[in-house]
Design a protein around this motif. Structure first.
Motif, PDB file in Angstrom:
ATOM      1  N   ALA A 429      69.862  39.946 -53.754  1.00 29.86           N
ATOM      2  CA  ALA A 429      68.487  40.442 -53.690  1.00 29.86           C
ATOM      3  C   ALA A 429      67.627  39.444 -52.944  1.00 29.86           C
ATOM      4  O   ALA A 429      68.023  38.313 -52.685  1.00 29.86           O
ATOM      5  N   GLN A 431      63.422  38.289 -53.068  1.00 26.31           N
ATOM      6  CA  GLN A 431      62.071  38.443 -53.604  1.00 26.31           C
ATOM      7  C   GLN A 431      61.115  38.296 -52.448  1.00 26.31           C
ATOM      8  O   GLN A 431      61.077  37.265 -51.775  1.00 26.31           O
ATOM      9  N   CYS A 439      61.470  42.694 -55.866  1.00 23.70           N
ATOM     10  CA  CYS A 439      62.826  42.420 -55.399  1.00 23.70           C
ATOM     11  C   CYS A 439      63.358  43.592 -54.579  1.00 23.70           C
ATOM     12  O   CYS A 439      63.213  44.751 -54.969  1.00 23.70           O
ATOM     13  N   THR A 441      66.965  45.000 -52.611  1.00 23.26           N
ATOM     14  CA  THR A 441      68.407  44.854 -52.827  1.00 23.26           C
ATOM     15  C   THR A 441      69.191  45.216 -51.574  1.00 23.26           C
ATOM     16  O   THR A 441      68.620  45.464 -50.512  1.00 23.26           O
ATOM     17  N   MET A 475      68.932  38.059 -62.518  1.00 27.39           N
ATOM     18  CA  MET A 475      67.664  38.644 -62.112  1.00 27.39           C
ATOM     19  C   MET A 475      66.649  38.672 -63.252  1.00 27.39           C
ATOM     20  O   MET A 475      65.438  38.722 -63.005  1.00 27.39           O
ATOM     21  N   VAL A 478      65.035  35.422 -62.946  1.00 30.59           N
ATOM     22  CA  VAL A 478      64.112  35.459 -61.816  1.00 30.59           C
ATOM     23  C   VAL A 478      62.786  36.079 -62.246  1.00 30.59           C
ATOM     24  O   VAL A 478      61.709  35.549 -61.947  1.00 30.59           O
ATOM     25  N   PRO A 546      57.578  41.799 -59.922  1.00 33.75           N
ATOM     26  CA  PRO A 546      58.936  41.268 -60.086  1.00 33.75           C
ATOM     27  C   PRO A 546      59.664  41.858 -61.293  1.00 33.75           C
ATOM     28  O   PRO A 546      60.870  42.113 -61.242  1.00 33.75           O
ATOM     29  N   SER A 549      60.452  45.716 -60.525  1.00 34.50           N
ATOM     30  CA  SER A 549      61.530  45.927 -59.554  1.00 34.50           C
ATOM     31  C   SER A 549      62.884  45.511 -60.116  1.00 34.50           C
ATOM     32  O   SER A 549      63.898  46.169 -59.862  1.00 34.50           O
ATOM     33  N   THR A 550      62.930  44.422 -60.884  1.00 34.57           N
ATOM     34  CA  THR A 550      64.223  44.017 -61.466  1.00 34.57           C
ATOM     35  C   THR A 550      64.667  44.980 -62.561  1.00 34.57           C
ATOM     36  O   THR A 550      65.865  45.238 -62.718  1.00 34.57           O
TER      37      THR A 550
END
Length: 632
Positions: A429, A431, A439, A441, A475, A478, A546, A549-550
């Protein structure tokens, strides 16, 4: 010196061009922050002393005669030694470029200087071992290296190619030609139309058309107006604006002058975080030299136009990247956003109409005015013309500062320019846009990067940070890292951001420690939606990207933590980082690198990691020269 006017400035520019053309043998040392940290200034001093010791004439800056109406030839042959701005190839620094051959030497150390002088400067030979090598192939010329060859550098073109502190070098590269054109040949309305026709959108993250913003300020009732440049740049891993301020400060000044003409302003501010001391110093030097040339101050170049420019240092608060918080900080107040409308164009600095753009936006303006809006629109995409600078960091072979046309794909950036993932691992991924981004992919690798395409995915370009992650990255960790950053940087003015991000961080911490539940995932989604809809400013509204999206693309990793109680990527994070007191020499490098201030200790005494503060980012692990940091 006689009073400067357009004719005299033209003479000065012609002289500068001729002086530059006579500089056959140049040694360009990257003197951006990264290379300076690697010892570039020591290299500069050594080259200067050693070349002189060997009987070579060493010149610093453009070698010109005193100011006269006649254009005279510069001094004789010799070595022209220059401290340039950031070359961008940060992974390979310190960097030394030799002209006219265009040779780029990487990882140069003091012990390499004699060989460079002996072989390259005196004999014209190449020091093979200092060349960049990729897949068994060595690249002699700077322009042939894939990292550079596949970029399109316009805003960054002068960074790394001219002496950042020499105004004559900027003049020699057609510096202030656009300002002269705007001052003597264009009306305020024509300037706004040119910028609007170019399609230039703000490079600070919002992507708002710059021409519309300028025209809105122009149309405000006559009176005090301001032009403000946002050089705060608070995203982790981002250093695009810093490099421009360090390497090409006059481009920012020229862009602000043109904006001031368009808006009817006579005063401006460049807001820079205090953690950028080199940028602050070079901006102040550039302003002083522009004042000497009558390009700033009263009655510029003999006209009725006046513009005074100041540098304002911020304390490094992330929220001051937001416009209203930034102007509040300049006013001497606590940097906190306010409710809008009214917008900054109507009620900005000291409640006056204000043009507010970031560093990269202003730096593009002189190029647009000089080369025309059609030229700018020929680059990039239809709705996002021009180029964008990115800071490429993380698990990628070639980290550094790059510039590509809008619409370039992640695959081109990460694999063609960045050289792919480190150690042959798989891409996982990236960021994008820092804590305010999301994020992306593998399925997004071939998607064009522009303002509108990313918005559809719930992501944003932001200021231009790109953090690449490989297959071993957790992730969830993250998401926790960025939420921890956002929560620490929240100004606290509104409840959704102040309390909501705190609750989200607590939940993410529980999940990372394998103490979460399925209900926590639902609560994260609910909190994310609430904060995004109700936070006061754009930073708070995008703080959850973040996490969102994760959760969308890596939900299986969240489930591994809350259901299986074991994450294959972080081994449940039950392990902690510790410093072996037998190996630690107390050098302090780990303490300086720790983003959480989790390491304490005295010089030459064993240091200690506070496991409660530690986020296991690995910054200390990577910088310890003694291998004293271990996982337990």
């Amino acid at each position: 010196m006689p009073e400067m006017n357009r004719e005299r400035l033209g003479v000065r520019r012609v002289k500068a061009k001729r002086a530059l053309s006579y500089q056959k043998r140049q040694i360009l040392l990257c003197a951006g922050t990264g290379c300076i940290a690697g010892g570039a200034l020591k290299l500069y001093d050594y080259f200067k002393e050693e070349c002189a010791r060997r009987g070579l004439d060493v010149y610093v800056g453009l070698a010109q005669e005193e100011e006269t109406e006649d254009v005279t030839e510069p001094k004789g042959d010799g070595v022209y030694l220059k401290k340039s701005g950031c070359h961008g190839f940060c992974e390979m620094g310190p960097l030394v470029q030799i002209e006219p051959e265009g040779i780029l030497y990487t990882h140069v150390q003091l012990e390499d200087c004699d060989e460079i002088i002996e072989k390259t400067i005196l004999k014209g030979e190449v020091v093979e071992r200092l060349l960049y090598e990729l897949d068994g192939m060595k690249y002699t010329k700077h322009s042939e290296i894939p990292f550079y060859h596949r970029q399109h550098r316009i805003v960054l073109e002068n960074c790394g190619t001219i002496d950042a502190e020499d105004v004559d070098e900027y003049l020699a590269k057609d510096g202030y030609v656009a300002f002269e054109k705007a001052l003597f040949e264009m009306t305020d309305e024509a300037i706004c139309k040119e910028i609007l026709d170019s399609g230039l959108r703000g490079r600070g993250g919002g992507g708002f058309p710059a021409g519309r913003k300028w025209d809105s300020v122009r149309k405000q009732p006559k009176g005090k107006k301001y032009v403000v440049c946002n050089g705060d740049e608070g995203d982790p891993g981002a250093f695009m604006d810093r490099s421009i301020m360090e390497g090409n400060p006059h481009s920012i000044i020229e862009g602000m002058l043109i904006a001031a003409l368009a808006a009817g302003s006579d005063e401006g501010y460049i807001y820079v975080r205090a953690e950028y001391p080199l940028a602050v110093a070079r901006l102040k030097t550039a302003i002083a030299k522009a004042e000497e040339l009558d390009l700033l101050g009263d009655h510029i170049l003999g006209t009725d136009f006046s513009f005074h420019l100041h540098v304002n240092r911020g304390a490094g608060a992330f929220v001051c990247g937001e416009g209203s918080a930034l102007t509040a900080s300049i006013e001497g107040n606590r940097g906190m956003p306010r409710v809008k409308p009214p917008r900054t164009v109507e009620h900005g600095l000291w409640a006056q109409p204000t043009v507010l753009n970031n560093v990269e936006t202003f730096s593009a303006v002189p190029l647009i005015v000089r080369k025309g809006s059609a030229w700018f629109k020929s680059i990039g995409t239809e709705k996002s013309p021009g180029t964008k600078a990115f800071a490429l960091t993380g698990n990628v072979v070639n980290t550094g500062l790059i510039e590509v046309p809008m619409g370039a794909t992640l695959r081109e950036i990460i694999f063609d320019i960045g050289g792919g993932i480190k150690d042959g691992k798989q891409f996982k991924a990236v960021q994008i846009g820092g804590p305010s981004g999301g994020c992306l992919t593998e399925e997004h690798l071939d998607m064009p990067l522009d303002f509108d395409s990313l918005k559809k995915l719930g992501a944003m370009i932001g200021s231009g940070g790109l953090v690449v992650m490989d297959e071993d990255t957790c992730m969830v960790e993250v998401a926790r890292f960025f939420m921890n950053f956002t929560q620490n940087e929240s100004c606290g003015k509104c409840v959704p951001c102040r309390e909501g991000t705190r609750r989200m961080l607590e939940i993410l911490t529980r999940i990372v420690n394998n103490e979460g539940s399925l209900e926590d995932l639902d609560l994260l989604e609910e909190l994310s939606a609430t904060i995004s809809e109700t936070a006061l400013c754009g930073l708070g509204q995008s703080a959850c990207k973040p996490v969102q999206s994760t959760l969308k693309y890596f939900r299986d990793e969240y489930l591994a933590h809350v259901v299986d109680k074991h994450c294959p990527h972080c081994n449940g994070r039950k392990k902690v980082l510790q410093i072996d007191p037998e190996l630690c020499k107390g050098c302090g490098k780990c303490m300086k690198q720790c983003p959480m201030e989790a390491i304490t200790g005295q010089i030459r005494m064993p240091h200690v990691i506070d496991t409660e503060k530690c986020i296991k980012c690995g910054a200390c692990w990577g910088c310890c020269p003694f291998g004293a940091i271990r996982e337990e």
